[in-house]
Design a protein around this motif. Sequence first.
Motif, PDB file in Angstrom:
ATOM      1  N   GLY A  98       0.830  -1.204   0.000  1.00 23.51           N
ATOM      2  CA  GLY A  98       0.000   0.000   0.000  1.00 23.51           C
ATOM      3  C   GLY A  98       0.860   1.247   0.000  1.00 23.51           C
ATOM      4  N   GLY A  99       0.193   2.389  -0.082  1.00 22.32           N
ATOM      5  CA  GLY A  99       0.906   3.652  -0.156  1.00 22.32           C
ATOM      6  C   GLY A  99       1.848   3.849   1.012  1.00 22.32           C
ATOM      7  N   THR A 100       1.393   3.507   2.192  1.00 22.02           N
ATOM      8  CA  THR A 100       2.227   3.735   3.368  1.00 22.02           C
ATOM      9  C   THR A 100       3.517   2.932   3.279  1.00 22.02           C
ATOM     10  N   CYS A 103       5.862   4.658   0.925  1.00 25.79           N
ATOM     11  CA  CYS A 103       6.474   5.861   1.502  1.00 25.79           C
ATOM     12  C   CYS A 103       7.542   5.473   2.532  1.00 25.79           C
ATOM     13  N   HIS A 132       1.473  13.636   3.063  1.00 26.78           N
ATOM     14  CA  HIS A 132       0.583  12.689   3.728  1.00 26.78           C
ATOM     15  C   HIS A 132       1.158  12.225   5.063  1.00 26.78           C
ATOM     16  N   ALA A 134       1.615   9.439   6.139  1.00 25.75           N
ATOM     17  CA  ALA A 134       2.523   8.291   5.999  1.00 25.75           C
ATOM     18  C   ALA A 134       3.980   8.746   6.110  1.00 25.75           C
ATOM     19  N   PRO A 178      -1.315  14.130  -6.555  1.00 20.86           N
ATOM     20  CA  PRO A 178      -1.450  15.368  -5.801  1.00 20.86           C
ATOM     21  C   PRO A 178      -1.346  15.094  -4.303  1.00 20.86           C
ATOM     22  N   TYR A 180      -2.799  15.040  -0.481  1.00 20.61           N
ATOM     23  CA  TYR A 180      -4.127  14.615  -0.028  1.00 20.61           C
ATOM     24  C   TYR A 180      -5.003  15.766   0.484  1.00 20.61           C
ATOM     25  N   CYS A 207       0.829   8.385  -4.793  1.00 24.59           N
ATOM     26  CA  CYS A 207      -0.017   7.281  -4.322  1.00 24.59           C
ATOM     27  C   CYS A 207      -1.441   7.489  -4.829  1.00 24.59           C
ATOM     28  N   VAL A 208      -1.911   8.729  -4.786  1.00 22.69           N
ATOM     29  CA  VAL A 208      -3.248   9.039  -5.288  1.00 22.69           C
ATOM     30  C   VAL A 208      -3.230   9.197  -6.809  1.00 22.69           C
ATOM     31  N   HIS A 241      -4.138   0.191  -5.670  1.00 20.92           N
ATOM     32  CA  HIS A 241      -5.409  -0.042  -4.958  1.00 20.92           C
ATOM     33  C   HIS A 241      -6.217   1.241  -4.743  1.00 20.92           C
ATOM     34  N   LYS A 242      -5.769   2.336  -5.331  1.00 16.43           N
ATOM     35  CA  LYS A 242      -6.612   3.542  -5.323  1.00 16.43           C
ATOM     36  C   LYS A 242      -7.214   3.659  -6.737  1.00 16.43           C
TER      37      LYS A 242
HETATM   38  C1  LIG Z   1      -0.800  11.251  -1.016  1.00 14.70           C
HETATM   39  C2  LIG Z   1      -0.915   9.960  -0.249  1.00 14.70           C
HETATM   40  N1  LIG Z   1       0.187   9.266   0.055  1.00 14.70           N
HETATM   41  C3  LIG Z   1       0.144   8.109   0.734  1.00 14.70           C
HETATM   42  C4  LIG Z   1      -1.049   7.581   1.160  1.00 14.70           C
HETATM   43  C5  LIG Z   1      -1.060   6.316   1.958  1.00 14.70           C
HETATM   44  O1  LIG Z   1      -1.673   5.282   1.259  1.00 14.70           O
HETATM   45  P1  LIG Z   1      -2.253   3.971   1.977  1.00 14.70           P
HETATM   46  O2  LIG Z   1      -3.477   4.395   2.705  1.00 14.70           O
HETATM   47  O3  LIG Z   1      -2.514   3.053   0.829  1.00 14.70           O
HETATM   48  O4  LIG Z   1      -1.224   3.445   2.905  1.00 14.70           O
HETATM   49  C6  LIG Z   1      -2.240   8.266   0.860  1.00 14.70           C
HETATM   50  C7  LIG Z   1      -3.539   7.747   1.287  1.00 14.70           C
HETATM   51  O5  LIG Z   1      -4.585   8.333   1.062  1.00 14.70           O
HETATM   52  C8  LIG Z   1      -2.169   9.487   0.151  1.00 14.70           C
HETATM   53  O6  LIG Z   1      -3.273  10.212  -0.133  1.00 14.70           O
END
Ligand SMILES: Cc1ncc(COP(=O)(O)O)c(C=O)c1O
Length: 479
Positions: A98-100, A103, A132, A134, A178, A180, A207-208, A241-242
């Motif tokens: 995932g995004g986190t 990062c 974000h 993260a 962009p 969040y 991520c977005v 997954h977004k």
């Molecule tokens: C810009 C950005 N980076 C990272 C993340 C983290 O993604 P995840 O929730 O999949 O860990 C998000 C989640 O919305 C995000 O908007």
Amino acid sequence: MHKSMPEEGSVASDIMQRLEVFKQHDPDYKDGRLWSLVYYLNEEHSEFLKDAYHCYASENGLNPGAFKSLKRLESEIISATAELLHGTDDVCGVVTSGGTESCLMAVKTYRDRARDLRKIRRPEMIMPATAHVAWFKASEYFDVRVRLVPLKDDFTPDLQKLERLINRNTIMMVGAAPEYPHGMIDPISAMGKIGQDRNIPLHVDACVGGFILPFMEMNGESLPPWDYRVPGVTSISADIHKYGFAAKGASTITYRSLDYLRYQMFVYEDWPGGVFASSALLGTRPGGGYSAAWAALQLFGKEGYRDLAADTLEAVTRLKAGVNAINGLQVMGNPQGPLFSYRSLDPDLNIYAVGDQMDARGWQVNRNQGPPGLHAMVTAQHLPVVDHYLADLAESVAVVRADPSLAQQGGAATYGMMAHVPLRGMVKKKILDMYSEQYRAGGAELDIEGASSEGVAGGKLGLLDRLVQWYVARQARKA
Ligand SMILES: Cc1ncc(COP(=O)(O)O)c(C=O)c1O
């Protein structure tokens, strides 16, 4: 609900039925009233993802040599992503959960690289205030100090201040495409130039945007450059997954070359269990996440994603125009991607009270703070509800204008109070205590009951409400 493991097992069909029942009080994301957390299209697509996930639900991506099919899926996902982001053949990367995770990995990579190449022992990273959470998490986990770039009045990061934050310990910069909170694409070209001049890597958090901005551009939208076309960009995170509409558990982290990626790897050669190597944070890596992500890319192809991007752009454009047309409301900054937020320009119109009214009408609207606002992460699924949302928003504004006492009630009161709690450290500690409490063995029942009576927004406010109650009680004791 069972608090402990049952003595005897149950029949599979009964268990499935119970799982479905548990869901009954969860937020309904299928009718376009939820504006984050879930990227949903329709039942047919959901079933397709489930089948694709199922196909590899037991397979483990830990060791690329074991399940060669999974490595193939990962390689194909990374190649497709690199192409989308205009990378050369040198671009390399890993599929993450995932995004986190993506990062976190970028911060670990640049920290270790700076340690190795420049002997940096007190690493710092520079990022706009809108980065974000993260990234704050990564800073805490990997002990890399954050230097925050403040925003200017137009919600863009102040690059002059950014340059002043650079010092010997700077290991990386982060920009978003962009971000969040307001949906703005950070000035990546200018940041890339600074990165090149000062020899500082620049990670772009897409991520977005990673799986929608390229398709908006293919559709003819004029967007500022933010991907590998910008010479100073050294890595990019992009979540499938977004806006890639994969199952949960699929993001990518790519680097301009292996010179960077090698610092992401972990190897321990003396373990009694054997020589161990791992490419990202997780040990066992869920094969289903890869297969569903790969399957989504095959299902849509560029054409399908372009259609989704076109619908999303239409929805977000109409929503932004509709919000700006409501007296007292204003979209914040100049968001060019799929999400935006808006605030009240009228001191007598409390935006959080407007949010409460929207919640009361069945929408599940997220709140921004600093400045206060409401947030909308828009997908193609929202196109059919645009007019309904705007009509309810106009009505909510009228209701709040007619009854100013609404600003002292519900979520508006809680958020208003939050903004005035002076000791942020105390707030953090109290939230930490309450949040940890949710994870006590057997504590989950509490959570489910809370959600069933209040819904997701209510659940969130539940925590804050309790915080405010604690704060008020503490003030009363002092008095
Ligand atoms: C810009 C950005 N980076 C990272 C993340 C983290 O993604 P995840 O929730 O999949 O860990 C998000 C989640 O919305 C995000 O908007």
